[in-house]
Design a protein around this motif. Sequence first.
Motif, PDB file in Angstrom:
ATOM      1  N   GLY A 257       0.854  -1.147  -0.056  1.00 42.74           N
ATOM      2  CA  GLY A 257       0.047   0.152  -0.144  1.00 42.74           C
ATOM      3  C   GLY A 257       0.648   1.385  -0.249  1.00 42.74           C
ATOM      4  N   LEU A 258       0.476   2.024   1.006  1.00 50.75           N
ATOM      5  CA  LEU A 258       1.440   3.506   1.082  1.00 50.75           C
ATOM      6  C   LEU A 258       2.101   3.444   1.951  1.00 50.75           C
ATOM      7  CD1 LEU A 258      -1.982   5.553   0.539  1.00 50.75           C
ATOM      8  CD2 LEU A 258       0.176   5.623  -1.070  1.00 50.75           C
ATOM      9  N   SER A 259       2.333   2.443   2.636  1.00 52.08           N
ATOM     10  CA  SER A 259       3.010   2.328   3.912  1.00 52.08           C
ATOM     11  C   SER A 259       4.609   2.792   3.783  1.00 52.08           C
ATOM     12  CB  SER A 259       3.188   0.859   4.485  1.00 52.08           C
ATOM     13  OG  SER A 259       4.002   0.058   3.535  1.00 52.08           O
ATOM     14  N   GLU A 260       5.257   2.414   2.617  1.00 53.06           N
ATOM     15  CA  GLU A 260       6.765   2.706   2.860  1.00 53.06           C
ATOM     16  C   GLU A 260       7.082   4.169   2.002  1.00 53.06           C
ATOM     17  OE1 GLU A 260       8.986   0.633   4.420  1.00 53.06           O
ATOM     18  OE2 GLU A 260       7.047  -0.255   4.884  1.00 53.06           O
ATOM     19  N   LEU A 261       6.032   5.050   1.702  1.00 58.77           N
ATOM     20  CA  LEU A 261       6.044   6.047   0.869  1.00 58.77           C
ATOM     21  C   LEU A 261       6.405   7.262   1.857  1.00 58.77           C
ATOM     22  CD1 LEU A 261       3.575   5.609  -1.769  1.00 58.77           C
ATOM     23  CD2 LEU A 261       5.733   5.878  -2.084  1.00 58.77           C
ATOM     24  N   THR A 287      -8.293   0.828   1.205  1.00 52.96           N
ATOM     25  CA  THR A 287      -7.529   1.247   2.045  1.00 52.96           C
ATOM     26  C   THR A 287      -6.632   2.441   1.648  1.00 52.96           C
ATOM     27  OG1 THR A 287      -7.232  -0.562   3.058  1.00 52.96           O
ATOM     28  CG2 THR A 287      -5.417   0.749   3.618  1.00 52.96           C
ATOM     29  N   PHE A 288      -6.276   2.543   0.407  1.00 52.71           N
ATOM     30  CA  PHE A 288      -5.411   3.570  -0.548  1.00 52.71           C
ATOM     31  C   PHE A 288      -6.288   4.771  -0.480  1.00 52.71           C
ATOM     32  CE2 PHE A 288      -5.413   5.707  -4.648  1.00 52.71           C
ATOM     33  CZ  PHE A 288      -4.146   6.272  -4.490  1.00 52.71           C
ATOM     34  N   ILE A 289      -7.634   4.710  -0.691  1.00 55.84           N
ATOM     35  CA  ILE A 289      -8.336   5.904  -0.912  1.00 55.84           C
ATOM     36  C   ILE A 289      -8.541   6.646   0.666  1.00 55.84           C
ATOM     37  CG2 ILE A 289     -10.860   6.678  -1.204  1.00 55.84           C
ATOM     38  CD1 ILE A 289     -10.923   4.834  -3.570  1.00 55.84           C
ATOM     39  N   SER A 290      -8.669   5.586   1.781  1.00 55.34           N
ATOM     40  CA  SER A 290      -8.911   6.160   2.784  1.00 55.34           C
ATOM     41  C   SER A 290      -7.565   6.846   3.496  1.00 55.34           C
ATOM     42  CB  SER A 290      -9.190   4.943   4.026  1.00 55.34           C
ATOM     43  OG  SER A 290      -8.235   4.157   3.957  1.00 55.34           O
ATOM     44  N   GLN A 291      -6.329   6.438   2.800  1.00 61.50           N
ATOM     45  CA  GLN A 291      -5.169   7.065   3.397  1.00 61.50           C
ATOM     46  C   GLN A 291      -4.578   7.921   2.599  1.00 61.50           C
ATOM     47  OE1 GLN A 291      -2.886   3.368   3.829  1.00 61.50           O
ATOM     48  NE2 GLN A 291      -3.779   2.749   5.675  1.00 61.50           N
ATOM     49  N   ILE A 292      -4.916   8.238   1.464  1.00 61.87           N
ATOM     50  CA  ILE A 292      -4.107   9.302   0.510  1.00 61.87           C
ATOM     51  C   ILE A 292      -4.178  10.549   0.750  1.00 61.87           C
ATOM     52  CG2 ILE A 292      -6.082   9.573  -0.945  1.00 61.87           C
ATOM     53  CD1 ILE A 292      -2.527   8.786  -1.938  1.00 61.87           C
ATOM     54  N   GLU A 317     -15.748  10.349  -2.382  1.00 62.23           N
ATOM     55  CA  GLU A 317     -16.743  11.424  -1.972  1.00 62.23           C
ATOM     56  C   GLU A 317     -16.650  11.595  -0.471  1.00 62.23           C
ATOM     57  OE1 GLU A 317     -20.360  10.775  -3.620  1.00 62.23           O
ATOM     58  OE2 GLU A 317     -20.010  11.601  -5.735  1.00 62.23           O
ATOM     59  N   LYS A 318     -16.331  10.550   0.206  1.00 63.93           N
ATOM     60  CA  LYS A 318     -16.107  10.572   1.683  1.00 63.93           C
ATOM     61  C   LYS A 318     -14.711  11.054   2.194  1.00 63.93           C
ATOM     62  CE  LYS A 318     -18.644   6.134   2.553  1.00 63.93           C
ATOM     63  NZ  LYS A 318     -18.796   4.795   3.265  1.00 63.93           N
ATOM     64  N   ARG A 319     -14.044  11.139   1.050  1.00 63.63           N
ATOM     65  CA  ARG A 319     -12.410  11.808   1.390  1.00 63.63           C
ATOM     66  C   ARG A 319     -12.259  12.931   0.707  1.00 63.63           C
ATOM     67  NH1 ARG A 319     -11.148   8.866   5.763  1.00 63.63           N
ATOM     68  NH2 ARG A 319     -12.031   6.643   5.497  1.00 63.63           N
ATOM     69  N   PHE A 320     -12.858  13.432  -0.315  1.00 64.16           N
ATOM     70  CA  PHE A 320     -12.681  14.508  -1.157  1.00 64.16           C
ATOM     71  C   PHE A 320     -13.966  15.427  -1.434  1.00 64.16           C
ATOM     72  CE2 PHE A 320      -9.524  11.573  -2.645  1.00 64.16           C
ATOM     73  CZ  PHE A 320      -8.257  12.175  -2.673  1.00 64.16           C
ATOM     74  N   LYS A 321     -13.546  16.602  -1.149  1.00 63.74           N
ATOM     75  CA  LYS A 321     -14.845  17.594  -1.206  1.00 63.74           C
ATOM     76  C   LYS A 321     -15.380  17.798  -2.724  1.00 63.74           C
ATOM     77  CE  LYS A 321     -13.409  20.512   2.425  1.00 63.74           C
ATOM     78  NZ  LYS A 321     -12.849  21.985   3.207  1.00 63.74           N
ATOM     79  N   LEU A 322     -14.293  17.684  -3.553  1.00 63.75           N
ATOM     80  CA  LEU A 322     -14.627  17.734  -4.958  1.00 63.75           C
ATOM     81  C   LEU A 322     -14.147  16.375  -6.021  1.00 63.75           C
ATOM     82  CD1 LEU A 322     -15.909  19.459  -7.302  1.00 63.75           C
ATOM     83  CD2 LEU A 322     -13.530  20.603  -7.594  1.00 63.75           C
ATOM     84  N   VAL A 323     -15.248  15.904  -6.383  1.00 64.44           N
ATOM     85  CA  VAL A 323     -14.897  14.749  -7.299  1.00 64.44           C
ATOM     86  C   VAL A 323     -15.547  14.570  -8.656  1.00 64.44           C
ATOM     87  CG1 VAL A 323     -15.316  12.017  -7.390  1.00 64.44           C
ATOM     88  CG2 VAL A 323     -14.794  13.180  -5.214  1.00 64.44           C
ATOM     89  N   THR A 324     -14.825  14.712  -9.669  1.00 65.96           N
ATOM     90  CA  THR A 324     -15.379  15.000 -10.855  1.00 65.96           C
ATOM     91  C   THR A 324     -15.169  13.650 -11.927  1.00 65.96           C
ATOM     92  OG1 THR A 324     -14.860  17.269 -10.807  1.00 65.96           O
ATOM     93  CG2 THR A 324     -15.048  16.618 -12.902  1.00 65.96           C
ATOM     94  N   LEU A 325     -16.410  13.431 -12.519  1.00 68.52           N
ATOM     95  CA  LEU A 325     -16.001  12.433 -13.512  1.00 68.52           C
ATOM     96  C   LEU A 325     -15.683  13.073 -14.729  1.00 68.52           C
ATOM     97  CD1 LEU A 325     -16.527   9.403 -14.284  1.00 68.52           C
ATOM     98  CD2 LEU A 325     -19.012   9.881 -14.652  1.00 68.52           C
ATOM     99  N   ILE A 326     -14.400  12.700 -15.203  1.00 72.19           N
ATOM    100  CA  ILE A 326     -13.829  13.586 -16.013  1.00 72.19           C
ATOM    101  C   ILE A 326     -13.991  12.679 -17.543  1.00 72.19           C
ATOM    102  CG2 ILE A 326     -12.110  14.996 -14.874  1.00 72.19           C
ATOM    103  CD1 ILE A 326      -9.944  13.257 -15.789  1.00 72.19           C
TER     104      ILE A 326
END
Length: 341
Positions: A257-261, A287-292, A317-326
């Motif tokens: 995951g993101l653990s070593e970054l 997990t990635f989305i919850s931690q990013i 949408e739980k983690r970001f104020k703005l989510v755009t489907l591009i």
Amino acid sequence: MLSAPSQLLMRSQDVFQTGKWLLVNPTDSHISTQLDSSELHVFHQYFDVYQTSSAQDRSSSHLFAASYPTDAKFDGAVIYMPKSKDQAKMLIANVAACLKADGDLLLVGENKGGVKSAAKLLETVSTQVNKIDSARHCALYAAKVDKEIKPFELQSWQKTFDISEAGVQYKVCSLPGVFNHGAVDNGTKILLNSDIEVPNGRILDFGCGAGVIGCFLGMKNPKSKVVMSDVSALAIHCSKESARLNNLEVEVVASNGLSELQGKFVSVFTNPPFHTGIQTDYSVSETFISQIKQYLVQDGSLNLVANKFLRYSELLEKRFKLVTLIKQTTQFSVYLCSRVK
């Protein structure tokens, strides 16, 4: 609890009591502590199991690498059957070159995971292949390595191919066992052709595979500082080689995951991994989305492509104020996410 293949292997653990043995890509972090072996070495191509195994087991020697050094000679080895048959062929060629003359090579795995092809695969190195046990929808095959074994060179298994996407031309190195070996998958193509902005500064290609996205980013904006991460040693090797082929200076990190970054990123790009089988499992992506957000600067962004049927929009949408489907096709959705909550 041990996985079904490991439980099956434990039923034959008396074979490990003599000689020097190599355990290859175990699916359990503690199987090496359960086997009664006089001398056990463990070869990992996946960082998550390697990290946990090496921390738990101080009595065995653990190595995380794309291939195992063939100057080490073992009396026997056990390979856990990978999902890719081509990866299995590569592992057999590698491990057979690590064995003494007439060494024992075992292959264990689930029936639904392709282990039924073990006999044919092992015939490349042996005239004596036997199915020695089966239970829990798994099978264990054993072979006496009695054929002439060619020297193993990882480079001979590499495939280099050209990519031309969104006006960017570059080369990528791939190996069996790396996601979408030897080609660009459709999801990544959609992402690369979504008019994405590649900012200056530090950017991350999460789950980099062969480095298709990371090299694209570095080629599109030479002022960016590209970091690529993956759990697979094969992917780490290929991403480094892909960067070299394109004269790019990048940082490649093996990580669960993101653990070593370390540090923050101005933007993150990903075609995140998920598993489909009897049930869809995208826990790594969840997990990635919850931690990013911990890894993004205040005005940082996330660019993510996913299969349309995966309900990522709700997670994002739980983690970001703005989510755009591009961008969206019949199969894939591309999201641009900013302003972390």
